[in-house]
Write a protein that holds these residues in place. Structure first.
Motif, PDB file in Angstrom:
ATOM      1  N   UNK A   1      -2.557  -1.981  22.065  1.00 24.57           N
ATOM      2  CA  UNK A   1      -2.693  -0.669  22.706  1.00 24.57           C
ATOM      3  C   UNK A   1      -1.754   0.381  22.105  1.00 24.57           C
ATOM      4  N   UNK A   2      -0.490   0.028  21.921  1.00 23.73           N
ATOM      5  CA  UNK A   2       0.450   1.016  21.366  1.00 23.73           C
ATOM      6  C   UNK A   2       0.097   1.384  19.929  1.00 23.73           C
TER       7      UNK A   2
ATOM      8  N   UNK B   1      -9.397  10.788  21.141  1.00 22.72           N
ATOM      9  CA  UNK B   1      -8.626  11.721  21.965  1.00 22.72           C
ATOM     10  C   UNK B   1      -8.123  11.049  23.232  1.00 22.72           C
ATOM     11  N   UNK B   2      -8.940  10.197  23.834  1.00 22.34           N
ATOM     12  CA  UNK B   2      -8.521   9.481  25.038  1.00 22.34           C
ATOM     13  C   UNK B   2      -7.354   8.540  24.725  1.00 22.34           C
ATOM     14  N   UNK B   3      -7.409   7.846  23.584  1.00 21.11           N
ATOM     15  CA  UNK B   3      -6.320   6.949  23.208  1.00 21.11           C
ATOM     16  C   UNK B   3      -5.045   7.724  22.873  1.00 21.11           C
ATOM     17  N   UNK B   4      -5.183   8.923  22.330  1.00 24.15           N
ATOM     18  CA  UNK B   4      -4.013   9.713  21.944  1.00 24.15           C
ATOM     19  C   UNK B   4      -3.360  10.400  23.134  1.00 24.15           C
ATOM     20  N   UNK B   5      -4.100  10.676  24.177  1.00 25.71           N
ATOM     21  CA  UNK B   5      -3.616  11.476  25.293  1.00 25.71           C
ATOM     22  C   UNK B   5      -2.326  10.975  25.936  1.00 25.71           C
ATOM     23  N   UNK B   6      -2.152   9.696  26.225  1.00 28.53           N
ATOM     24  CA  UNK B   6      -0.919   9.273  26.898  1.00 28.53           C
ATOM     25  C   UNK B   6       0.355   9.620  26.127  1.00 28.53           C
ATOM     26  N   UNK B   7       0.293   9.681  24.812  1.00 29.71           N
ATOM     27  CA  UNK B   7       1.465   9.993  24.018  1.00 29.71           C
ATOM     28  C   UNK B   7       1.662  11.498  23.818  1.00 29.71           C
TER      29      UNK B   7
ATOM     30  N   UNK C   1       9.173  -0.789  14.340  1.00 30.30           N
ATOM     31  CA  UNK C   1      10.626  -0.947  14.427  1.00 30.30           C
ATOM     32  C   UNK C   1      11.099  -0.939  15.875  1.00 30.30           C
ATOM     33  N   UNK C   2      10.500  -0.095  16.692  1.00 24.98           N
ATOM     34  CA  UNK C   2      10.864  -0.070  18.104  1.00 24.98           C
ATOM     35  C   UNK C   2      10.514  -1.406  18.764  1.00 24.98           C
ATOM     36  N   UNK C   3       9.317  -1.922  18.454  1.00 25.28           N
ATOM     37  CA  UNK C   3       8.919  -3.217  19.022  1.00 25.28           C
ATOM     38  C   UNK C   3       9.874  -4.325  18.602  1.00 25.28           C
TER      39      UNK C   3
END
Length: 147
Positions: A122-123, A84-90, A25-27
């Motif tokens: 990516x998102x 875990x690496x993919x989750x870290x930025x959020x 929805x944001x996209x």
């Protein structure tokens, strides 16, 4: 479902976790109109991959419930560090998840499922990774993603 049959509502329903539905929805709301077809095509491709995997996921879930183990044909590999690496930025500074501290679980994916995961935008990959990490924190609340 044929690629051209997707609507934003159908995409929203097809996504298994609230974080990915919110990202869709944001996209849709924040993407310039001229870029919207490409963004929606990416979401439709991700939804089609999830829909195609649904029977296999449900069969594995049933087998796990009845036999206590995954089916033999599901070769898995430990992808905990990748998730875990993919989750870290959020996650920002939310407790110590995403940095390896306090991890008491392992995430194992079949190789083909992990390949599909890595092809997601990516998102979407970050949202799914965060959902997986959150599910490990509260497994009962997230045990039925296709409910």
């Amino acid at each position: 479902m044929a690629h051209e049959d997707w609507t934003v509502d159908r995409l929203h329903v097809a996504l298994p976790h609230s974080a990915s539905r919110q990202q869709l929805l944001q996209d849709v709301n924040l993407t310039p109109i001229e870029d919207l077809p490409a963004v929606l095509d990416g979401w439709a491709a991700a939804a089609e991959q999830l829909e195609a995997a649904r029977p296999r996921i449900e069969a594995a879930r049933t087998h796990l419930k009845t036999q206590g183990v995954l089916p033999d044909d599901l070769e898995t590999r430990d992808v905990t560090a990748d998730i875990l690496r993919d989750a870290e930025p959020r996650q920002g500074t939310r407790d110590d998840r995403g940095r390896g501290g306090g991890v008491t679980y392992r995430l194992n994916f079949p190789a083909d499922v992990f390949d599909t995961y890595k092809q997601l935008p990516e998102l979407s990959r970050r949202d799914l990774a965060l959902a997986l990490v959150d599910a490990q924190q509260d497994p009962l609340a997230y045990s039925e993603p296709y409910g």
